[in-house]
Design a protein around this motif. Sequence first.
Motif, mmCIF file in Angstrom:
data_model
loop_
_atom_site.group_PDB
_atom_site.id
_atom_site.type_symbol
_atom_site.label_atom_id
_atom_site.label_comp_id
_atom_site.label_asym_id
_atom_site.label_seq_id
_atom_site.Cartn_x
_atom_site.Cartn_y
_atom_site.Cartn_z
ATOM 1 N N THR A 121 38.743 90.503 44.812
ATOM 2 C CA THR A 121 39.194 89.248 45.428
ATOM 3 C C THR A 121 38.129 87.876 44.821
ATOM 4 O OG1 THR A 121 38.186 89.956 47.453
ATOM 5 C CG2 THR A 121 40.296 90.357 47.377
ATOM 6 N N PRO A 122 36.843 88.257 45.280
ATOM 7 C CA PRO A 122 36.179 86.785 44.904
ATOM 8 C C PRO A 122 35.973 86.852 43.394
ATOM 9 C CG PRO A 122 34.582 88.741 45.637
ATOM 10 C CD PRO A 122 35.981 89.067 45.897
ATOM 11 N N MET A 123 36.275 87.566 42.644
ATOM 12 C CA MET A 123 36.287 87.592 41.331
ATOM 13 C C MET A 123 37.507 86.733 40.800
ATOM 14 S SD MET A 123 33.505 88.777 40.555
ATOM 15 C CE MET A 123 32.147 89.803 41.720
ATOM 16 N N ILE A 124 38.660 86.928 41.474
ATOM 17 C CA ILE A 124 39.885 86.142 40.899
ATOM 18 C C ILE A 124 39.798 84.756 41.242
ATOM 19 C CG2 ILE A 124 42.291 86.004 41.468
ATOM 20 C CD1 ILE A 124 41.770 88.509 40.309
ATOM 21 N N ALA A 125 38.855 84.323 42.225
ATOM 22 C CA ALA A 125 38.635 82.911 42.792
ATOM 23 C C ALA A 125 37.874 82.528 41.686
ATOM 24 C CB ALA A 125 38.003 82.765 44.247
ATOM 25 N N MET A 126 36.888 83.287 41.265
ATOM 26 C CA MET A 126 35.796 82.782 40.305
ATOM 27 C C MET A 126 36.515 82.342 38.940
ATOM 28 S SD MET A 126 32.333 84.829 40.854
ATOM 29 C CE MET A 126 31.444 84.837 42.540
ATOM 30 N N LEU A 127 37.550 83.514 38.404
ATOM 31 C CA LEU A 127 38.009 83.313 37.047
ATOM 32 C C LEU A 127 39.073 82.029 37.289
ATOM 33 C CD1 LEU A 127 38.908 86.978 36.259
ATOM 34 C CD2 LEU A 127 37.600 85.474 34.734
ATOM 35 N N ALA A 128 39.748 81.900 38.392
ATOM 36 C CA ALA A 128 40.837 80.731 38.396
ATOM 37 C C ALA A 128 39.776 79.491 38.411
ATOM 38 C CB ALA A 128 41.258 80.967 39.766
ATOM 39 N N ASP A 129 38.623 79.180 39.094
ATOM 40 C CA ASP A 129 37.825 78.204 39.126
ATOM 41 C C ASP A 129 37.369 78.009 37.695
ATOM 42 O OD1 ASP A 129 36.362 76.204 40.693
ATOM 43 O OD2 ASP A 129 34.783 77.136 39.530
ATOM 44 N N LEU A 130 36.988 79.036 37.024
ATOM 45 C CA LEU A 130 36.435 78.941 35.657
ATOM 46 C C LEU A 130 37.537 78.146 34.663
ATOM 47 C CD1 LEU A 130 34.314 82.092 35.345
ATOM 48 C CD2 LEU A 130 33.488 79.703 35.164
ATOM 49 N N ALA A 131 38.847 78.797 34.880
ATOM 50 C CA ALA A 131 39.929 78.415 34.099
ATOM 51 C C ALA A 131 40.403 76.847 33.989
ATOM 52 C CB ALA A 131 41.299 79.309 34.351
ATOM 53 N N ALA A 132 40.133 76.490 35.510
ATOM 54 C CA ALA A 132 40.363 75.110 35.791
ATOM 55 C C ALA A 132 39.535 74.184 35.184
ATOM 56 C CB ALA A 132 40.559 74.946 37.241
ATOM 57 N N ALA A 133 38.225 74.868 35.230
ATOM 58 C CA ALA A 133 37.182 73.766 34.813
ATOM 59 C C ALA A 133 37.095 73.851 33.158
ATOM 60 C CB ALA A 133 35.858 74.271 35.238
ATOM 61 N N GLY A 134 37.807 74.693 32.446
ATOM 62 C CA GLY A 134 37.753 74.667 31.088
ATOM 63 C C GLY A 134 36.368 75.489 30.620
ATOM 64 N N HIS A 135 35.960 76.512 31.226
ATOM 65 C CA HIS A 135 34.762 76.977 30.968
ATOM 66 C C HIS A 135 34.712 77.437 29.487
ATOM 67 C CE1 HIS A 135 30.668 79.200 31.939
ATOM 68 N NE2 HIS A 135 31.253 79.993 31.086
ATOM 69 N N GLN A 136 33.712 77.314 28.658
ATOM 70 C CA GLN A 136 33.548 77.544 27.424
ATOM 71 C C GLN A 136 32.649 78.670 27.055
ATOM 72 O OE1 GLN A 136 35.449 75.782 24.776
ATOM 73 N NE2 GLN A 136 36.387 75.107 26.967
ATOM 74 N N GLY A 137 31.948 79.168 27.825
ATOM 75 C CA GLY A 137 30.830 80.383 27.826
ATOM 76 C C GLY A 137 31.685 81.561 27.620
ATOM 77 N N ALA A 138 31.015 82.392 27.226
ATOM 78 C CA ALA A 138 31.689 83.985 27.221
ATOM 79 C C ALA A 138 31.876 84.589 28.545
ATOM 80 C CB ALA A 138 30.724 84.963 26.439
ATOM 81 N N VAL A 139 32.805 85.171 28.862
ATOM 82 C CA VAL A 139 32.993 85.867 30.152
ATOM 83 C C VAL A 139 33.378 87.178 29.986
ATOM 84 C CG1 VAL A 139 34.345 85.582 32.482
ATOM 85 C CG2 VAL A 139 33.700 83.480 31.219
ATOM 86 N N THR A 140 32.747 88.019 30.336
ATOM 87 C CA THR A 140 33.225 89.230 30.433
ATOM 88 C C THR A 140 33.608 89.860 31.919
ATOM 89 O OG1 THR A 140 31.127 89.584 29.040
ATOM 90 C CG2 THR A 140 32.200 91.676 29.771
ATOM 91 N N VAL A 141 34.680 90.302 31.940
ATOM 92 C CA VAL A 141 35.412 90.827 33.224
ATOM 93 C C VAL A 141 35.549 92.155 32.972
ATOM 94 C CG1 VAL A 141 37.656 90.455 34.204
ATOM 95 C CG2 VAL A 141 36.818 88.420 33.224
#
Length: 395
Positions: A277-297
């Motif tokens: 659950t908190p990881m979904i919120a984090m991914l949503a926030d990263l997507a909205a912010a246009g995060h450019q760094g590598a993200v390993t899920v």
Amino acid sequence: MLSEQSAATVRATLPAVGAAIGEITERFYARLFASHPVLLRDLFNRGNQASGAQKQALAGSITAFATHLLEHPDTRPDAMLGRIAHKHASLGVAPEQYQVVHEHLFGAIAEVLGETVTPEVAAAWTEVYWLMANALVAIEKRLYEESGTRDRRPWEVVERVEETADVVTFRLRPADGGPVRDVRAGQYVSVQVVLADGARQIRQYSLSGGPSESVRQFSVKRVTGGAAAPDGEVSNHLHAHVRVGDVLELSEPYGDLVLDADAGTPLLLASAGIGVTPMIAMLADLAAAGHQGAVTVVHGDRSPTDHALRADHETYAGKLADASVHFFYERDAEQGTRTGLVDLAGITVPAGTRAYLCGPLPFMRAVRAQLVERGVAPADIHYEVFGPDLWLAQG
């Protein structure tokens, strides 16, 4: 922080207190609830009391704090204190309640240790207690000031989504139509419900949705008990009774597992079960912010059908510029997923990675150990425990 005289006394008595801390906390809660039964009915988690988890967590925090004062006299364990303070603030704990705890905790210490609790010993451990309690009061005061209130607020359920056989998502709006405070990805809210016996039990649930100006979303796994613990009172109540149009009491958002990364910081978001659950919120926030760094899920679950919020997991990761997704299932693994428990072997962990973990304690311990072996700095590994934090209690 701890006076020289008290430090010497605490050092000499810590082995005895540590050996008896389980019995001390048992006596403490018995005394506390006998004197203030409303606390068990309307504040403390009755399930955690029945299972002994809360007693373990309290014992672990006391001994860890005392040990830190002795080993690092010029600092204090702010990470541990912050975690506890966020939980207390979400429950609405008041400063005056620390005096009540002191009364019954030290009464329990005297009962268990008897004549060994001399005036000098009592004074030294009183100093330890108030150093910890006053630090928590100060942090909680700041948190209440930031949130603007210590009270819960009525929220109306506007949507209910059956994610899996055991997980349901609730979306809510303020019943009063007022504004909604900003949320940091990874935070949780306390939810209070009225049970059949009139108890007003409270539980914390991570916010599982993306950024929103008007809606709160949290997802609840039905807790099924066993030999060591009863069924979850609140989770089962929410599953069985709460529908669209019902009103729940929610706290403001709290929690110290919050996303904190520059646009180019490589991240690893690892979860298992409802820890998603908190990881979904984090991914949503990263997507909205246009995060450019590598993200390993990374996520582990019993099976694909047990993987709550899987579509969101994949959708938000798919919106990122540089994301890799690794799902592990104990059974029925599909093409592109892996069979078995989460294992970071073969998964690239870039230098400078900041990791966020949420799931059962054995899972987080295993992932943390693998990350440290791969060169991730311990200070860059953050975790969230649902329920009492037994990491300290179990060493």
